[in-house]
Design a protein around this motif. Structure first.
Motif, short mmCIF file in Angstrom:
data_model
loop_
_atom_site.label_atom_id
_atom_site.label_comp_id
_atom_site.label_asym_id
_atom_site.label_seq_id
_atom_site.Cartn_x
_atom_site.Cartn_y
_atom_site.Cartn_z
N PRO A 349 0.97 -1.12 0.04
CA PRO A 349 -0.02 0.04 0.09
C PRO A 349 0.94 1.26 -0.01
O PRO A 349 0.50 2.19 -0.46
CB PRO A 349 -0.77 -0.06 1.19
CG PRO A 349 -0.03 -1.17 2.12
CD PRO A 349 0.49 -2.13 1.23
N ARG A 350 2.11 1.39 0.47
CA ARG A 350 3.05 2.29 0.42
C ARG A 350 3.34 2.77 -0.76
O ARG A 350 3.38 4.06 -1.22
CB ARG A 350 4.19 2.20 1.22
CG ARG A 350 4.00 1.73 2.71
CD ARG A 350 3.34 2.52 3.68
NE ARG A 350 3.10 2.20 4.75
CZ ARG A 350 4.14 2.35 6.08
NH1 ARG A 350 5.18 2.89 5.81
NH2 ARG A 350 3.67 1.86 7.45
N VAL A 351 3.50 1.79 -1.58
CA VAL A 351 3.77 2.14 -3.15
C VAL A 351 2.60 2.92 -3.92
O VAL A 351 2.78 3.94 -4.44
CB VAL A 351 3.88 0.89 -3.91
CG1 VAL A 351 3.96 1.10 -5.29
CG2 VAL A 351 5.33 0.12 -3.71
N VAL A 352 1.52 2.37 -3.59
CA VAL A 352 0.11 2.96 -3.93
C VAL A 352 0.02 4.35 -3.45
O VAL A 352 -0.31 5.44 -4.42
CB VAL A 352 -1.02 2.06 -3.79
CG1 VAL A 352 -2.38 2.92 -4.26
CG2 VAL A 352 -1.06 0.84 -4.23
N SER A 353 0.01 4.63 -2.27
CA SER A 353 0.23 5.76 -1.85
C SER A 353 1.22 6.84 -2.38
O SER A 353 0.66 8.08 -2.73
CB SER A 353 0.42 5.78 -0.29
OG SER A 353 0.36 6.98 0.44
N LEU A 354 2.41 6.39 -2.39
CA LEU A 354 3.28 7.32 -3.09
C LEU A 354 3.00 7.65 -4.58
O LEU A 354 3.08 9.00 -4.82
CB LEU A 354 4.82 6.68 -3.29
CG LEU A 354 5.45 6.61 -1.91
CD1 LEU A 354 6.77 5.42 -1.97
CD2 LEU A 354 5.90 8.03 -1.31
N VAL A 355 2.28 6.63 -5.31
CA VAL A 355 2.18 6.92 -6.82
C VAL A 355 0.87 8.11 -6.66
O VAL A 355 0.95 8.78 -7.60
CB VAL A 355 1.81 5.77 -7.67
CG1 VAL A 355 1.51 6.08 -8.88
CG2 VAL A 355 3.39 4.87 -7.57
N GLN A 356 -0.15 7.50 -5.90
CA GLN A 356 -1.37 8.43 -6.03
C GLN A 356 -1.12 9.79 -5.13
O GLN A 356 -1.85 10.77 -5.69
CB GLN A 356 -2.50 7.67 -5.35
CG GLN A 356 -2.96 6.44 -6.19
CD GLN A 356 -3.47 7.05 -7.45
OE1 GLN A 356 -2.89 6.92 -8.53
NE2 GLN A 356 -4.81 7.06 -7.32
N ASP A 357 -0.70 9.69 -4.21
CA ASP A 357 -0.74 11.05 -3.24
C ASP A 357 0.57 11.70 -3.31
O ASP A 357 0.53 12.82 -3.73
CB ASP A 357 -1.14 10.57 -1.75
CG ASP A 357 -2.35 9.89 -1.78
OD1 ASP A 357 -3.22 9.95 -2.53
OD2 ASP A 357 -2.27 8.74 -0.96
N ARG A 358 1.82 11.33 -2.76
CA ARG A 358 2.85 12.21 -2.92
C ARG A 358 3.36 12.60 -4.29
O ARG A 358 3.62 13.84 -4.35
CB ARG A 358 4.28 11.31 -2.05
CG ARG A 358 5.25 11.94 -2.06
CD ARG A 358 5.19 13.10 -0.90
NE ARG A 358 6.46 13.83 -1.03
CZ ARG A 358 7.46 13.36 -0.21
NH1 ARG A 358 7.47 12.23 0.44
NH2 ARG A 358 8.65 14.21 -0.32
N PHE A 359 3.10 11.91 -5.07
CA PHE A 359 3.51 12.30 -6.55
C PHE A 359 2.26 11.98 -7.57
O PHE A 359 2.67 11.84 -8.62
CB PHE A 359 4.69 11.30 -6.88
CG PHE A 359 6.02 11.11 -6.07
CD1 PHE A 359 6.84 12.37 -6.01
CD2 PHE A 359 6.31 10.48 -5.34
CE1 PHE A 359 7.92 12.42 -5.30
CE2 PHE A 359 7.25 10.54 -4.08
CZ PHE A 359 8.07 11.58 -4.28
N GLY A 360 1.24 12.34 -7.00
CA GLY A 360 -0.10 12.47 -7.93
C GLY A 360 -0.03 13.39 -8.88
O GLY A 360 -0.21 13.07 -10.01
N ASP A 361 0.40 14.42 -8.66
CA ASP A 361 0.56 15.47 -9.63
C ASP A 361 1.66 14.91 -10.79
O ASP A 361 1.25 15.34 -12.14
CB ASP A 361 0.85 17.02 -9.05
CG ASP A 361 -0.02 17.55 -8.41
OD1 ASP A 361 -1.23 17.11 -8.42
OD2 ASP A 361 0.18 18.37 -7.34
N PHE A 362 2.57 14.44 -10.62
CA PHE A 362 3.61 14.06 -11.51
C PHE A 362 3.03 12.78 -12.24
O PHE A 362 3.11 12.80 -13.46
CB PHE A 362 4.94 13.69 -10.78
CG PHE A 362 6.12 13.26 -11.78
CD1 PHE A 362 6.69 14.04 -12.23
CD2 PHE A 362 6.17 11.95 -12.22
CE1 PHE A 362 7.96 13.68 -12.81
CE2 PHE A 362 7.10 11.59 -12.97
CZ PHE A 362 8.11 12.33 -13.42
#
Length: 809
Positions: A349-362
């Motif tokens: 889930p940490r991978v999904v969170s990084l892709v979706q949230d932390r780097f969602g704009d990218f």
């Protein structure tokens, strides 16, 4: 200090301190596996733990020779050794990671062997300290052995569960400090109970010092040969995010100076390059990319020039299931190439969170794009629990090329690529649907041919008379993609495969009706190895071809789930002879290193058990009566307990569908109920029926273990749709009676030794510890060659042998 801590004699063991120390020691063992997976690789972590656990046996040998003075000063000895565990646990690891060991050079640089020995020595110390305190408790309080064993093993159960909790909320190097403090707390509890309450201040100050160590002192030093370390050597690269969980440390890196161009197997005819990317690493390896996506599909045109794009040229508007979605590239590929819907499964889930949230704009938030449904869970477990059918199931390229080529996953169990797994995937395809699996191209061929053989076996298991009509495989210069169809390939589909390969300079390796002249046109090899291998695997000479091939390409199964194991001993001389011509790149490192570890553990075990016994008997000639039965009994128990535990952890991983939860639940249940069994064993001891109790327990273990080994796989198939919580509860109920019985033979045997030959009590404990070390490695070796069911059968035979040679009464 020893005299200050001696205190008055105790009439009862410090049960709470023992439980806490045991919890800390097992947590340290699990944490070291995580830490060495980060700084080295999976199988080297496994090796370090197996050898470090020799500290348990060494402690028994030490107590055998020093038991009289230590028993006279029990409180002080217990407190000091527990405190030393707390101090040396972090310091030992920090020193070990700075030794400069490079596992990849071990066969030609003999300095690495000395460095490896130094690492072993550093890690044996904390285990030896903790084990000395626990072993001394058994020796000092023989009348309380069943209760002591219960406290020891229940504490270990809590430690196993607690370690997962610690890794969920903090980084591994931070958890290391917490474990150190727990060891110091165990020492403090002992002196408090012994009446030396002022000495608690010293333990408290030591704990504060460990907690106050600068963060830079405990920073992890990864191998310079891992992908992340190599990437960070490039000027301008920097870590922009990092998060940790029991599933691994996930690191995101940007490289503006030398941009990432992660496109595995990209066709040499591709006219478009990847868009800007971020690198995503797990435990410093396994690079995947996060692509910049702003809603425009044109910058993603390169995705049509990967071998993994082939199924989208055979299907119209497919419904797609992606197993291992990672940074989201496979989701974008599916949508860009016409998928109607995409179900994306990602374990972490940490991978999904990084892709979706932390780097969602990218990233453009690929997991929530229109038509996409995100699922966090284990890939195969998700498929088994799903009632849906798909046009395309895609197993993503999950591991790094360098790790795959070096055989660094050779000892990693994987249930994604077994015969049974492929059957599950095929059961969830619609008529005419495709299963697509992409692997790295290695030469001579390994992964691709083993995968092809596995697909043939899965189709035959489903009653397909001519598997070749349902298989297609293509290769580029770096990747190969296998297609398995739910039905025969049509002439139009074969023509589409030919056109796809021709337009992208890919080579077909197999499709129905293929001729040899088209197999080696673009990425030219000395021979059309892939086509020749596929043809042989579809012919009557398959068995002979598999047996004679220079690598292990026999299909993996759920009972032998070692897809990444390719090493053959008879190929080793040829590989070593090619050392100066780059031949060592063909060597799969994991398996030989573990065999060397097994041999080393056996040698150390013999030295550290037979030598102390010899010295002890020279000093007390009459004290060794019955040593042969003691050796056989406790060696058999140490091997058997670990064999059963390891085998059933693997069985329950498939049922619980999550490796971390399975290990936590199964390990905790085994240890907890074994501890309860130890308490009940006390009644047999008190009634003078220890031998009867051991035989009763061995009979229960034999019946339950063999019954489970035979019945659980089919039973789990019928129960796979249950909710996760229900599955966990059912797992505990199934484990409880088996573990309960397994908890009885050791305390009953040790109590019998204490009554009959008390001086041999610590030696018996040492034998059991050494056998456990050997068992941890030997179980894997047995499973690789003969399967986990065989491991269970051997364990049952060992338990029955122990029952016959009971050393008491």
């Amino acid at each position: 200090m020893g005299s200050q801590l001696a205190g008055p004699p105790l009439d009862q063991p410090p049960y709470l301190a023992i439980a806490l120390l045991s919890a800390a020691a097992l947590s340290y063992e699990i944490l070291l596996m995580r830490l060495f997976s980060i700084i080295q690789w999976h199988h080297f972590a496994y090796m370090m733990i197996s050898v470090a656990l020799l500290g348990y046996g060494a402690a028994g040998a030490f107590v055998t020779l020093t038991q009289r003075p230590l028993r006279a000063r029990f409180t002080g000895a217990f407190a000091i050794t527990a405190g030393l565990f707390g101090a040396t646990a972090p310091l030992g690891f920090l020193a070990a990671q700075n030794v400069g060991f490079n596992a990849l050079e071990i066969l030609w640089d003999f300095r690495q062997l000395a460095r490896l020995a130094l690492i072993h020595a550093l890690l044996i110390v904390p285990f030896g300290c903790a084990a000395t305190a626990i072993c001394l408790s058994f020796t000092t309080f023989p009348a309380h052995i069943p209760r002591l064993y219960a406290a020891d093993i229940i504490g270990a159960a809590m430690g196993g569960l607690g370690s997962v909790g610690l890794l969920t909320i903090m980084r591994p190097e931070t958890a290391l400090r917490g474990i150190a403090v727990a060891g110091l707390a165990a020492g403090a509890l002992a002196v408090w109970r012994g009446g030396q309450r002022r000495a608690v201040v010293g333990f408290a100050l030591a704990a504060l010092v460990i907690l106050a160590l600068p963060a830079s002192w405990t920073e992890l030093q990864s191998s310079p040969y891992k992908e992340l370390a190599q990437t960070l050597q490039v000027a301008g690269t920097r870590v922009v995010a990092e998060t940790s969980s029991p599933l691994g440390v996930v690191t995101v890196v940007e490289s503006p100076t030398a941009p990432f161009r992660h496109a595995p197997g990209l066709s040499l005819l591709a006219s478009a390059e990847p868009p800007p990317q971020l690198g995503l690493f797990t435990d410093g390896d396994g690079l995947t990319a996060i692509n910049r996506f702003d809603g425009r599909w044109e910058p993603l045109a390169y995705l049509d020039f990967l071998t993994s794009a082939l199924p989208y040229h055979l299907l119209q508007r497919p419904t797609v299931l992606i197993l291992g979605a990672g940074g989201g590239t496979d989701i974008l590929q599916a949508l860009a190439l016409g998928a109607r819907t995409v179900d994306a499964v990602e374990l972490n889930p940490r991978v999904v969170s990084l892709v979706q949230d932390r780097f969602g704009d990218f990233s453009g938030r690929p997991y929530s794009l229109p038509g996409v449904r995100a699922h966090v869970g284990e890939a195969r477990g998700f498929v088994e629990a799903s009632a849906a059918r798909f046009d395309l199931i895609e197993v993503a390229l999950l591991d790094a090329f360098s790790a795959a080529a070096a055989g660094l996953h050779g000892l990693a169990e994987s249930y994604l690529y077994t015969v049974e797994a492929l059957e599950v995937y095929l059961d969830h395809l619609r008529p005419g649907g495709l299963l697509a699996i992409t692997r790295w191209v290695t030469l001579p061929p390994r992964d691709a041919l083993k995968l092809f053989a596995t697909a043939v076996a899965a189709l035959e298991a489903r009653g397909v008379a001519d598997p070749g009509t349902r298989l297609a495989m293509i290769r580029g210069w770096k990747t190969a993609t296998l297609l398995v169809k739910n039905g025969p390939f049509t002439p139009d589909e074969i023509a589409a495969i030919q056109a796809f390969c021709a337009a992208r300079a890919f080579d077909p390796a197999w499709y129905p009706g293929m001729t040899p002249d088209v197999a080696n046109r673009h990425n030219i090899l000395d021979q059309p190895y892939f086509y020749e291998g596929a043809t042989a695997l579809l012919s009557a000479r398959r068995a002979d071809f598999v047996d004679r091939y220079k690598f292990v390409i026999e299909p993996a199964t759920d009972d032998r789930p070692y897809f990444f194991r390719f090493f053959r001993w008879n190929a080793l001389p040829e590989i070593l002879a090619l050392k100066h011509r780059g031949g060592l790149s063909l060597l799969e490192w994991g398996y030989p290193v573990v065999i060397a570890t097994l041999a080393q553990a056996v040698v150390f075990g013999l030295v550290l058990t037979l030598l102390p016994l010899g010295l002890f008997l020279r000093r007390e000639p009459g004290a060794g009566r019955g040593a042969g039965d003691v050796a056989l009994y406790f060696t058999a128990l140490g091997l058997a307990f670990m064999f059963v535990e390891i085998a059933f952890i693997q069985k329950f991983i498939l049922f619980l569908n999550h490796p971390v939860y399975a290990v936590a639940v199964v390990l905790t249940a085994f240890l907890l109920f074994a501890g309860l069994g130890s308490r009940v064993a006390e009644r047999f001891q008190a009634a003078g029926q220890s031998r009867r109790g051991v035989r009763l327990a061995a009979g229960m273990i034999a019946g339950l273990a063999l019954g489970y080994a035979l019945a659980l796989p089919s039973a789990f198939q019928h129960l796979r749709d249950l909710a996760d919580g229900v599955k966990m509860g059912l797992s505990v109920l199934l484990i409880a009676p088996l573990a309960f019985a397994m908890g009885m033979p050791f305390p009953l045997g040790l109590a019998g030794v204490a009554a009959r030959a008390p001086a041999l009590t610590p030696w018996a404990w040492a034998l059991n510890g050494f056998a456990s070390v050997v068992a941890a490695v030997l179980a894997t070796v047995l499973a690789i060659h003969w399967g986990f069911t065989t491991v269970v059968i051997v364990a049952v035979a060992l338990y029955l042998t122990a029952a016959v040679r009971f050393p008491g009464e």
